[in-house]
Motif scaffolding. Structure first.
Motif, PDB file in Angstrom:
ATOM      1  N   PHE A 158      34.957  18.751  49.983  1.00  0.00           N
ATOM      2  CA  PHE A 158      35.546  18.388  48.695  1.00  0.00           C
ATOM      3  C   PHE A 158      36.846  17.616  48.887  1.00  0.00           C
ATOM      4  N   ASP A 159      36.975  16.488  48.196  1.00  0.00           N
ATOM      5  CA  ASP A 159      38.153  15.612  48.274  1.00  0.00           C
ATOM      6  C   ASP A 159      38.812  15.561  46.904  1.00  0.00           C
ATOM      7  N   GLN A 160      39.891  16.300  46.741  1.00  0.00           N
ATOM      8  CA  GLN A 160      40.548  16.421  45.441  1.00  0.00           C
ATOM      9  C   GLN A 160      41.001  15.062  44.910  1.00  0.00           C
ATOM     10  N   PHE A 161      41.700  14.293  45.737  1.00  0.00           N
ATOM     11  CA  PHE A 161      42.152  12.974  45.300  1.00  0.00           C
ATOM     12  C   PHE A 161      40.986  12.035  45.069  1.00  0.00           C
ATOM     13  N   GLY A 162      39.997  12.084  45.947  1.00  0.00           N
ATOM     14  CA  GLY A 162      38.841  11.209  45.803  1.00  0.00           C
ATOM     15  C   GLY A 162      38.117  11.409  44.491  1.00  0.00           C
ATOM     16  N   ILE A 197      49.072   9.611  34.564  1.00  0.00           N
ATOM     17  CA  ILE A 197      49.155  10.443  35.762  1.00  0.00           C
ATOM     18  C   ILE A 197      48.502  11.796  35.505  1.00  0.00           C
ATOM     19  N   ILE A 198      48.038  12.379  36.573  1.00  0.00           N
ATOM     20  CA  ILE A 198      47.522  13.741  36.600  1.00  0.00           C
ATOM     21  C   ILE A 198      48.336  14.522  37.617  1.00  0.00           C
ATOM     22  N   ARG A 199      48.758  15.724  37.233  1.00  0.00           N
ATOM     23  CA  ARG A 199      49.305  16.634  38.224  1.00  0.00           C
ATOM     24  C   ARG A 199      48.396  17.857  38.274  1.00  0.00           C
ATOM     25  N   GLU A 200      47.843  18.115  39.449  1.00  0.00           N
ATOM     26  CA  GLU A 200      47.037  19.306  39.667  1.00  0.00           C
ATOM     27  C   GLU A 200      47.620  20.039  40.863  1.00  0.00           C
ATOM     28  N   GLY A 201      48.332  21.118  40.576  1.00  0.00           N
ATOM     29  CA  GLY A 201      49.045  21.799  41.643  1.00  0.00           C
ATOM     30  C   GLY A 201      50.109  20.901  42.227  1.00  0.00           C
ATOM     31  N   ASP A 202      50.084  20.718  43.542  1.00  0.00           N
ATOM     32  CA  ASP A 202      51.059  19.853  44.202  1.00  0.00           C
ATOM     33  C   ASP A 202      50.601  18.399  44.287  1.00  0.00           C
ATOM     34  N   LEU A 203      49.390  18.114  43.841  1.00  0.00           N
ATOM     35  CA  LEU A 203      48.874  16.740  43.893  1.00  0.00           C
ATOM     36  C   LEU A 203      49.214  16.002  42.609  1.00  0.00           C
ATOM     37  N   MET A 204      49.831  14.828  42.746  1.00  0.00           N
ATOM     38  CA  MET A 204      50.078  13.946  41.614  1.00  0.00           C
ATOM     39  C   MET A 204      49.290  12.662  41.852  1.00  0.00           C
ATOM     40  N   VAL A 205      48.432  12.323  40.893  1.00  0.00           N
ATOM     41  CA  VAL A 205      47.608  11.119  40.963  1.00  0.00           C
ATOM     42  C   VAL A 205      48.069  10.165  39.873  1.00  0.00           C
ATOM     43  N   LEU A 206      48.323   8.913  40.236  1.00  0.00           N
ATOM     44  CA  LEU A 206      48.796   7.906  39.296  1.00  0.00           C
ATOM     45  C   LEU A 206      47.781   6.775  39.211  1.00  0.00           C
ATOM     46  N   PHE A 291      38.593 -14.764  33.508  1.00  0.00           N
ATOM     47  CA  PHE A 291      39.438 -15.699  34.244  1.00  0.00           C
ATOM     48  C   PHE A 291      40.474 -14.978  35.113  1.00  0.00           C
ATOM     49  N   GLY A 292      40.131 -13.776  35.562  1.00  0.00           N
ATOM     50  CA  GLY A 292      40.979 -13.083  36.536  1.00  0.00           C
ATOM     51  C   GLY A 292      41.645 -11.824  36.051  1.00  0.00           C
ATOM     52  N   LEU A 293      41.717 -11.609  34.744  1.00  0.00           N
ATOM     53  CA  LEU A 293      42.300 -10.371  34.239  1.00  0.00           C
ATOM     54  C   LEU A 293      41.311  -9.230  34.461  1.00  0.00           C
ATOM     55  N   ILE A 294      41.792  -8.094  34.965  1.00  0.00           N
ATOM     56  CA  ILE A 294      40.930  -6.936  35.178  1.00  0.00           C
ATOM     57  C   ILE A 294      41.570  -5.696  34.568  1.00  0.00           C
ATOM     58  N   SER A 295      40.739  -4.694  34.330  1.00  0.00           N
ATOM     59  CA  SER A 295      41.235  -3.405  33.833  1.00  0.00           C
ATOM     60  C   SER A 295      41.103  -2.330  34.896  1.00  0.00           C
ATOM     61  N   GLU A 296      40.803  -2.726  36.124  1.00  0.00           N
ATOM     62  CA  GLU A 296      40.675  -1.751  37.206  1.00  0.00           C
ATOM     63  C   GLU A 296      42.041  -1.177  37.553  1.00  0.00           C
ATOM     64  N   PRO A 297      42.165   0.138  37.606  1.00  0.00           N
ATOM     65  CA  PRO A 297      43.475   0.729  37.891  1.00  0.00           C
ATOM     66  C   PRO A 297      43.789   0.749  39.380  1.00  0.00           C
ATOM     67  N   ASP A 298      45.057   0.700  39.692  1.00  0.00           N
ATOM     68  CA  ASP A 298      45.519   0.984  41.046  1.00  0.00           C
ATOM     69  C   ASP A 298      45.792   2.483  41.073  1.00  0.00           C
ATOM     70  N   VAL A 299      45.006   3.225  41.852  1.00  0.00           N
ATOM     71  CA  VAL A 299      45.091   4.685  41.866  1.00  0.00           C
ATOM     72  C   VAL A 299      45.708   5.143  43.180  1.00  0.00           C
ATOM     73  N   ILE A 300      46.808   5.877  43.093  1.00  0.00           N
ATOM     74  CA  ILE A 300      47.515   6.356  44.278  1.00  0.00           C
ATOM     75  C   ILE A 300      47.791   7.849  44.130  1.00  0.00           C
ATOM     76  N   GLN A 301      48.225   8.473  45.212  1.00  0.00           N
ATOM     77  CA  GLN A 301      48.523   9.897  45.176  1.00  0.00           C
ATOM     78  C   GLN A 301      49.859  10.188  45.836  1.00  0.00           C
ATOM     79  N   ARG A 302      50.438  11.306  45.464  1.00  0.00           N
ATOM     80  CA  ARG A 302      51.632  11.822  46.130  1.00  0.00           C
ATOM     81  C   ARG A 302      51.555  13.344  46.124  1.00  0.00           C
ATOM     82  N   THR A 303      51.808  13.924  47.280  1.00  0.00           N
ATOM     83  CA  THR A 303      51.891  15.377  47.371  1.00  0.00           C
ATOM     84  C   THR A 303      53.330  15.789  47.099  1.00  0.00           C
TER      85      THR A 303
END
Length: 381
Positions: A158-162, A197-206, A291-303
């Motif tokens: 299981f990959d919490q961030f994934g 953002i999501i905070r689940e325990g010590d994981l913060m996903v943006l 013409f190049g605009l996207i709605s795909e998010p840049d998803v990152i994590q921080r512990t």
């Protein structure tokens, strides 16, 4: 500004609160191949709306200026928004503690609409984004878990961030499609940025779509306060964004009356057309989606560790006139008993800076959410 305080065990005692385990168990019965995607999404949205209604009643969901302090979660949130001089306030925010009926999950975001229908686009995205995200997250959780005797057990790999990243990407794609087919809201020349953002325990996903920004207030090695920018401001001038725009047949231009401001424009017969957009990622704005605009998010994590004190989410109405360091200084100067005013203080400071630094220009709308980490686990410190 209303203050919403939740006693430590209140959420546990709410008999009407939808139980997370039964919610997920029910979901596993609805994700079979025989169940169509549209039907499954509608089921997820209906369930999320029920959860949101209950959360609002319990003081756990906020979409207007105020505070949320669910003491069992360790978070303290302060949120505020103020319109500029451009007309109706197209900014918005959401704070949802106990997201999806799960006490250790917090969701929040800021939304910055633009264009003639921008205020409606922003409101729509703010409304449906949590529902789609929760739906896809529950779906992913059910698929990577084993149901035994009514309880879910995570797989060994299981990959919490994934799971969260995959859910955010799917949710953002569905949000954009929701806007495209909406029977009333016209998103052709209107759109919104969204930073959530999501905070689940010590994981913060943006997850970032646009040019709103998240800045972390943390303690450096020498004990001093430091500002750490967590997200990227997605502008057409960024090399990787510019390359994508040109490869999609779009154009990046600057007008004489806006030196230094790059905008995406559709390129028809080698002639730039349309009003142009100063973002390289956004929901809506279908005039330049091909013409190049996207709605795909840049998803990152921080512990999160005990050094991390708070995170600031704010629309560009703040960052156009306030540095990361100054924003962190303003928020950190709020004593423990004044945290409820932290977002308002930053908004008011930014509004004053517009008058000083951008005299003659219409002030932008400004929205801020401050999330204080009262008690992050020190297991990763």
């Amino acid at each position: 500004m209303p203050k919403l305080f939740i006693q430590p065990n209140l959420a546990r005692k709410q008999e009407k609160m939808v139980q997370f385990s039964s919610f997920l168990s029910g979901l596993t019965k609805n994700i079979s191949p025989k169940s169509g995607k549209k039907r499954r999404i509608n089921l997820g949205r209906d369930a999320t709306e029920a959860l949101a209604k209950e959360a609002r009643k319990n003081g756990l969901l906020l979409t207007s200026p105020g505070n949320v302090c669910a003491k069992w979660s360790g978070n303290y949130m302060s949120a505020y928004s103020k319109g500029g001089n451009k007309g109706i306030n197209q900014d918005g925010f959401i704070v949802w503690e106990g997201f999806g009926g799960k006490e250790d999950v917090m969701f929040c975001g800021v939304f910055d609409g633009h264009g003639p229908w921008g205020h409606l686009v922003g409101k729509r995205v703010k409304k449906v984004m949590p529902a789609y995200l929760l739906h896809y997250w529950q779906e992913a959780m059910a698929q990577c878990s084993i149901l035994k005797n009514g309880e879910l057990f995570k797989n060994a790999n299981f990959d919490q961030f994934g799971v969260w990243k995959k859910s955010f990407i799917k949710a953002c794609s569905t949000v954009d499609y929701d806007l495209e087919i909406h029977p009333v809201i016209d998103s052709f020349y209107s759109g919104t940025a969204a930073l959530t953002i999501i905070r689940e325990g010590d994981l913060m996903v943006l997850a970032n779509v646009g040019d709103s920004r998240a800045v972390l207030g943390t303690t450096s090695d020498d004990g001093s306060l430091a500002a750490v920018q967590l997200t990227v401001d997605f502008k057409p001038s960024l090399p990787q964004e510019r390359e994508r725009i040109y490869s999609s047949g779009g154009s990046v231009c600057e007008s004489d009356d806006e030196p230094g401001v790059s905008r995406i424009r559709a390129l028809i017969d080698e002639i730039p057309e349309g009003p142009g957009l100063a973002l390289s990622r956004a929901f809506g704005d279908f005039c330049v989606k091909d013409f190049g605009l996207i709605s795909e998010p840049d998803v990152i994590q921080r512990t999160l560790t005990t050094r991390d004190l708070f995170v600031i989410l704010a629309t560009d109405g703040v960052w156009d006139v306030v540095s990361n360091e100054k924003a962190v200084e303003i928020v950190s100067s709020s004593a423990a008993g004044e945290r409820d005013e932290s977002a308002k203080r930053l908004v008011e400071y930014a509004a004053a800076q517009w008058k000083c630094k951008r005299a003659g220009f219409a002030a932008d709308d400004i929205s801020v959410v401050c999330v204080f980490f009262n008690n992050p686990s020190s297991s990763q410190h």
